[in-house]
Design a protein around this motif. Structure first.
Motif, PDB file in Angstrom:
ATOM      1  N   GLY A 135       0.798  -1.224   0.000  1.00 35.00           N
ATOM      2  CA  GLY A 135       0.000   0.000   0.000  1.00 35.00           C
ATOM      3  C   GLY A 135       0.825   1.266   0.000  1.00 35.00           C
ATOM      4  N   LEU A 136       2.056   1.209  -0.544  1.00 32.96           N
ATOM      5  CA  LEU A 136       2.889   2.416  -0.574  1.00 32.96           C
ATOM      6  C   LEU A 136       2.299   3.446  -1.526  1.00 32.96           C
TER       7      LEU A 136
ATOM      8  N   ALA B  44      -8.939   0.070 -16.479  1.00 35.23           N
ATOM      9  CA  ALA B  44      -7.936   1.047 -16.067  1.00 35.23           C
ATOM     10  C   ALA B  44      -8.391   1.775 -14.806  1.00 35.23           C
ATOM     11  N   VAL B  45      -7.542   1.768 -13.789  1.00 35.81           N
ATOM     12  CA  VAL B  45      -7.832   2.478 -12.540  1.00 35.81           C
ATOM     13  C   VAL B  45      -6.666   3.401 -12.225  1.00 35.81           C
ATOM     14  N   PRO B  46      -6.899   4.493 -11.498  1.00 38.81           N
ATOM     15  CA  PRO B  46      -5.806   5.404 -11.148  1.00 38.81           C
ATOM     16  C   PRO B  46      -4.800   4.730 -10.208  1.00 38.81           C
ATOM     17  N   LEU B  47      -3.555   5.103 -10.322  1.00 41.56           N
ATOM     18  CA  LEU B  47      -2.527   4.551  -9.458  1.00 41.56           C
ATOM     19  C   LEU B  47      -2.837   4.802  -7.988  1.00 41.56           C
ATOM     20  N   ARG B  48      -3.441   5.950  -7.686  1.00 45.10           N
ATOM     21  CA  ARG B  48      -3.732   6.281  -6.289  1.00 45.10           C
ATOM     22  C   ARG B  48      -4.697   5.279  -5.653  1.00 45.10           C
ATOM     23  N   ASN B  49      -5.423   4.532  -6.487  1.00 42.76           N
ATOM     24  CA  ASN B  49      -6.381   3.552  -5.962  1.00 42.76           C
ATOM     25  C   ASN B  49      -5.721   2.273  -5.467  1.00 42.76           C
ATOM     26  N   THR B  50      -4.426   2.088  -5.761  1.00 44.83           N
ATOM     27  CA  THR B  50      -3.765   0.847  -5.353  1.00 44.83           C
ATOM     28  C   THR B  50      -3.671   0.726  -3.835  1.00 44.83           C
TER      29      THR B  50
ATOM     30  N   ARG C 205       0.971   7.978 -15.103  1.00 43.41           N
ATOM     31  CA  ARG C 205       0.551   7.778 -16.494  1.00 43.41           C
ATOM     32  C   ARG C 205       0.905   6.384 -17.007  1.00 43.41           C
ATOM     33  N   MET C 206       1.942   5.768 -16.443  1.00 43.23           N
ATOM     34  CA  MET C 206       2.365   4.447 -16.917  1.00 43.23           C
ATOM     35  C   MET C 206       1.525   3.314 -16.338  1.00 43.23           C
ATOM     36  N   PHE C 207       0.793   3.579 -15.255  1.00 41.99           N
ATOM     37  CA  PHE C 207       0.059   2.514 -14.581  1.00 41.99           C
ATOM     38  C   PHE C 207      -1.179   2.071 -15.353  1.00 41.99           C
TER      39      PHE C 207
END
Length: 207
Positions: A31-32, A143-149, A130-132
């Motif tokens: 969850g970093l 496709a989901v935003p990186l912040r959602n990881t 942008r690469m995620f």
């Protein structure tokens, strides 16, 4: 469902020898945050004890990319590194040694960062975001935003029934109340399962 999608994403990244594979492993397993994973240095990792020290982050400030000390939540904690994370970091170390050799004199050893460009410079945080999404699409996922990881990691902990106090340490929440907010977000799947259990307890269907 969350576990299957995360596994599918990482399997695809590994199969393609993605240079950012270890990045994705750390954001999904621990969850970093974006800045935290990009700010990790090789000094942050203790391969012998299997621990990670999250103490810096990469931030964009105007025209500069800064490597700053973290001051959020419980930044002095040492999250334990599971075997998958350790393996991914060892792979990343080998990749970076190859990049350094290929770059030659232009290589810049910036703060001893783990995740860098092919010339050793910090990765632009916006570029990582942008690469995620394209990689998720390539793996056949929405496709989901990186912040959602980080939320994905939290949801996995809930789905796996990890004790909240353990989840608190993994997510590095300074207060257990923050962790409990995550556990309070019951998924539709969990609600259906709970209703099913109630029905079974009351005798199931009658006929």
């Amino acid at each position: 469902m969350v576990r299957r999608r995360s596994g599918q994403f990482l399997t695809d990244a590994a199969a393609r020898d993605d240079h950012l594979f270890a990045t994705w492993v750390l954001v999904l397993c621990l969850g970093l945050r974006r800045g935290e994973v990009l700010g990790l240095t090789w000094k942050s990792v203790d391969f012998e004890t299997g621990e990670l020290y999250v103490d810096h982050q990469i931030q964009r400030a105007g025209r500069q990319i800064l490597h700053r000390e973290t001051k959020t939540e419980d930044s002095d904690d040492f999250p334990p590194l599971p075997a998958l994370c350790l393996k991914a970091l060892r792979m990343r170390r080998a990749q970076q040694l190859g990049d350094r050799k290929a770059a030659g004199e232009p290589w810049q050893d910036t703060h001893g960062l783990i995740f860098t460009t092919k010339y050793g410079t910090p990765i632009e945080p916006g570029n990582l975001t942008r690469m995620f999404a394209p990689r998720a699409g390539r793996a056949g996922l929405r496709a989901v935003p990186l912040r959602n990881t980080r939320h994905t990691c939290s949801s996995l902990l809930v789905a796996l029934k990890v004790h909240p106090k353990v989840a608190q340490r993994i997510l590095r929440h300074s207060q257990i109340a923050m962790t409990m907010e995550v556990y309070a977000e019951a998924s539709e799947e969990a609600v259906r399962a709970a209703i099913g259990k109630l029905s079974d307890a009351m005798g199931g269907t009658t006929g």
